[in-house]
Design a protein around this motif. Structure first.
Motif, PDB file in Angstrom:
ATOM      1  N   LEU A 256       0.824  -1.207   0.000  1.00 39.79           N
ATOM      2  CA  LEU A 256       0.000   0.000   0.000  1.00 39.79           C
ATOM      3  C   LEU A 256       0.861   1.262   0.000  1.00 39.79           C
ATOM      4  O   LEU A 256       0.564   2.245  -0.677  1.00 39.79           O
ATOM      5  N   ARG A 257       1.936   1.200   0.784  1.00 38.81           N
ATOM      6  CA  ARG A 257       2.814   2.375   0.898  1.00 38.81           C
ATOM      7  C   ARG A 257       3.393   2.734  -0.458  1.00 38.81           C
ATOM      8  O   ARG A 257       3.453   3.904  -0.837  1.00 38.81           O
ATOM      9  N   LYS A 258       3.792   1.692  -1.178  1.00 37.37           N
ATOM     10  CA  LYS A 258       4.388   1.909  -2.496  1.00 37.37           C
ATOM     11  C   LYS A 258       3.369   2.593  -3.420  1.00 37.37           C
ATOM     12  O   LYS A 258       3.674   3.593  -4.057  1.00 37.37           O
ATOM     13  N   ALA A 259       2.152   2.068  -3.406  1.00 37.02           N
ATOM     14  CA  ALA A 259       1.120   2.624  -4.285  1.00 37.02           C
ATOM     15  C   ALA A 259       0.771   4.052  -3.889  1.00 37.02           C
ATOM     16  O   ALA A 259       0.611   4.933  -4.735  1.00 37.02           O
ATOM     17  N   ALA A 260       0.687   4.276  -2.585  1.00 34.98           N
ATOM     18  CA  ALA A 260       0.306   5.606  -2.110  1.00 34.98           C
ATOM     19  C   ALA A 260       1.377   6.624  -2.487  1.00 34.98           C
ATOM     20  O   ALA A 260       1.084   7.765  -2.839  1.00 34.98           O
ATOM     21  N   ARG A 261       2.630   6.169  -2.453  1.00 40.60           N
ATOM     22  CA  ARG A 261       3.733   7.065  -2.814  1.00 40.60           C
ATOM     23  C   ARG A 261       3.635   7.416  -4.300  1.00 40.60           C
ATOM     24  O   ARG A 261       3.736   8.581  -4.678  1.00 40.60           O
ATOM     25  N   THR A 262       3.392   6.395  -5.103  1.00 39.32           N
ATOM     26  CA  THR A 262       3.278   6.634  -6.551  1.00 39.32           C
ATOM     27  C   THR A 262       2.144   7.616  -6.840  1.00 39.32           C
ATOM     28  O   THR A 262       2.258   8.493  -7.689  1.00 39.32           O
ATOM     29  N   CYS A 263       1.022   7.460  -6.117  1.00 35.11           N
ATOM     30  CA  CYS A 263      -0.131   8.345  -6.377  1.00 35.11           C
ATOM     31  C   CYS A 263      -0.042   9.637  -5.592  1.00 35.11           C
ATOM     32  O   CYS A 263      -0.971  10.450  -5.631  1.00 35.11           O
ATOM     33  N   ASP A 264       1.015   9.772  -4.790  1.00 36.64           N
ATOM     34  CA  ASP A 264       1.194  10.987  -4.010  1.00 36.64           C
ATOM     35  C   ASP A 264       0.030  11.244  -3.033  1.00 36.64           C
ATOM     36  O   ASP A 264      -0.486  12.351  -2.955  1.00 36.64           O
TER      37      ASP A 264
END
Ligand code: AMP
Ligand code: ZN
Length: 470
Positions: free
Chosen positions: A330-338
């Motif tokens: 989730l962290r990775k995705a949230a980072r990508t989506c800012d």
């Protein structure tokens, strides 16, 4: 967007309706502050928080009240065993509770009333019940609720179906004075408990003599005081259905004549090896224990929210490992989506949910958190496929889901001068050992702490961990 939730009273999933101005009142039975809350208690508080957050994302303003039980049989007994005043003792454990709540990313209630601060309201409520013939002063000086005067007693817990007679006058000596009783029985229960020598200085004056309020009464008085005679949603763990909530209904409705609660929300238990996690069984884990094993409160929260609240959830260390992996993804995705910053105010469903529409719909369908988490990961896969084409709605949808589930993805919250988990656990074990007067164990913990570079400084009501100067 309609929010549906199972209601214990009708045994149906029903729509949650806020008042015309958009507010929804929510009363949650809070902790009894006589020791650390365990993660079983926190399953209940986390699910109540997910409910509140979900309602907020649907545009409701939730008036959330959660009480603190700061006087009852257990708090009095334990404060005396430790030679502390009730006020100091409960203030210490309330603070510890708040620290755990913050670590678990629980939104603070609008109000957090304590029983000791509401003696007047409780005495007034008893007076109303006595005046209306629903309560009587017994020979022992205590005041009891007359269950036979309230014919619908037992509706919430279906007492009648459990072949127990309600409405019958109790036999002589049948009334119960204890705050907690397990009997599946409709017996008269104490509203005001006459002063006993073992209560020490913990008593107040009333028209019926010196004493203190009973545990069940406190929630009725505080709920009505802060949220009015009728509350939209009232919640607790399933162990509170009988007798606590049954008694709350009887006291409140007999006094006011109004419906006390529109919707009853009960959370099933966190289990360990097939038994309820509880203090009395000694099979509990605190947040300190979780940290000591190297897990974060955010991972504990994710685990506690991963099962449907209507079903028991079995606690194992494996589930925490699984939560860690899920959160990394989730962290990775949230980072990508800012969208990493945890929102302070609720992002709203009406701004669009994009690929996260099904995930949110699952939450709105009786707070189905396992399906919502499934939907969250399906949404993420779709986002990955979209790449640059992710829309503003998709991003808002992810924000909404992270807010509603209270998932905090900021990596590590420990500040540099905060003690590491092993030290926190040792300090906790030492404190428990000291309370149990197990001096060799307390000493062992102190030495281990020193080896880790930490020293404990004991105060009047607690301890402080300070780094040993190198
Ligand atoms: P207490 O401090 O014992 O009054 O409990 C605080 C809240 O935790 C109440 O709503 C209880 O019903 C709930 N609770 C206690 N044990 C568990 C458990 N093992 N799992 C889930 N909720 C629990
Ligand atoms: Zn309560």
């Amino acid at each position: 967007m309609t929010l549906r939730l199972h209601d214990t009273m009708t045994r149906e999933d029903r729509e949650i309706h806020p008042a015309p101005d958009g507010t929804l009142s929510l009363y949650c039975c809070g902790p009894t502050v006589y020791g650390p809350a365990h993660i079983g208690n926190f399953r209940t508080f986390v699910m109540q928080d997910v409910f509140r957050r979900t309602a907020e994302t649907c545009g409701m303003r939730v008036r959330h009240v959660r009480n603190i039980t700061d006087v009852d049989d257990k708090t009095i007994r334990q404060s005396q065993a430790e030679g502390k005043s009730l006020i100091d003792f409960t203030a210490y454990w309330s603070e510890r509770f708040h620290a755990d709540c913050m670590a678990l990313n629980l939104l603070a209630p609008e109000q957090e009333p304590g029983a000791v601060g509401h003696i007047e309201q409780q005495v007034t409520l008893i007076s109303r019940l006595v005046d209306k013939g629903h309560a009587y002063r017994a020979a022992d000086g205590s005041v009891y609720f007359d269950v036979s005067s309230f014919p619908s007693y037992g509706r919430l817990s279906r007492l009648a179906e459990r072949s127990i007679t309600t409405g019958a006058a109790p036999a002589e000596g049948e009334a119960v004075a204890s705050d907690e009783y397990q009997r599946d029985d409709a017996v008269d229960f104490a509203l005001w408990k006459a002063r006993k020598p073992e209560d020490g200085p913990n008593y107040w004056c009333s028209p019926w003599g010196e004493g203190r309020p009973g545990w069940h009464l406190e929630c009725s008085a505080m709920c009505m005081c802060h949220l009015g005679e009728t509350v939209d949603v009232h919640s607790g763990g399933i162990d509170l259905i009988f007798p606590h909530h049954e008694n709350e209904i009887a006291q409140s409705e007999a006094a006011s004549g109004a419906e006390f609660v529109k919707h009853w929300f009960h959370i099933a238990h966190l289990m360990v090896d097939g038994s309820k996690m509880s203090k009395s069984l000694g099979n509990l884990y605190t947040l300190g224990d979780i940290r000591a094993k190297g897990f974060t409160p955010a991972e504990a929260r994710y685990t506690l929210a991963s099962g449907h609240y209507g079903q028991p959830l079995n606690f194992t260390w494996d589930t925490l490992h699984a939560s860690r992996q899920a959160m990394a993804r989730l962290r990775k995705a949230a980072r990508t989506c800012d969208v990493l910053d945890p929102s302070i105010t609720a992002p709203l469903v009406r701004d669009g949910l994009g690929v996260f529409e099904p995930a949110h719909a699952a939450l709105c369908n009786d707070l189905n958190t396992p399906a919502a988490l499934g939907g969250l990961f399906t949404g993420l896969r779709e986002l990955e496929k979209k790449g640059e084409a992710a829309s503003a709605e998709d991003r808002n949808g992810l924000r909404v889901m992270l807010y509603a589930l209270g998932i905090d993805l900021s990596e590590d919250k420990t500040t540099p001068d905060e003690a590491p988990p092993e030290a926190l656990a040792l300090a906790e074990a030492r404190w428990k050992a000291k309370a149990a007067k197990d001096w060799p164990e307390a000493d062992r913990c102190r030495k281990e702490l020193a080896a880790l570079g930490w020293q404990v400084k004991d105060g009047k009501d607690g301890y402080e961990l300070i780094p040993v100067a190198s």
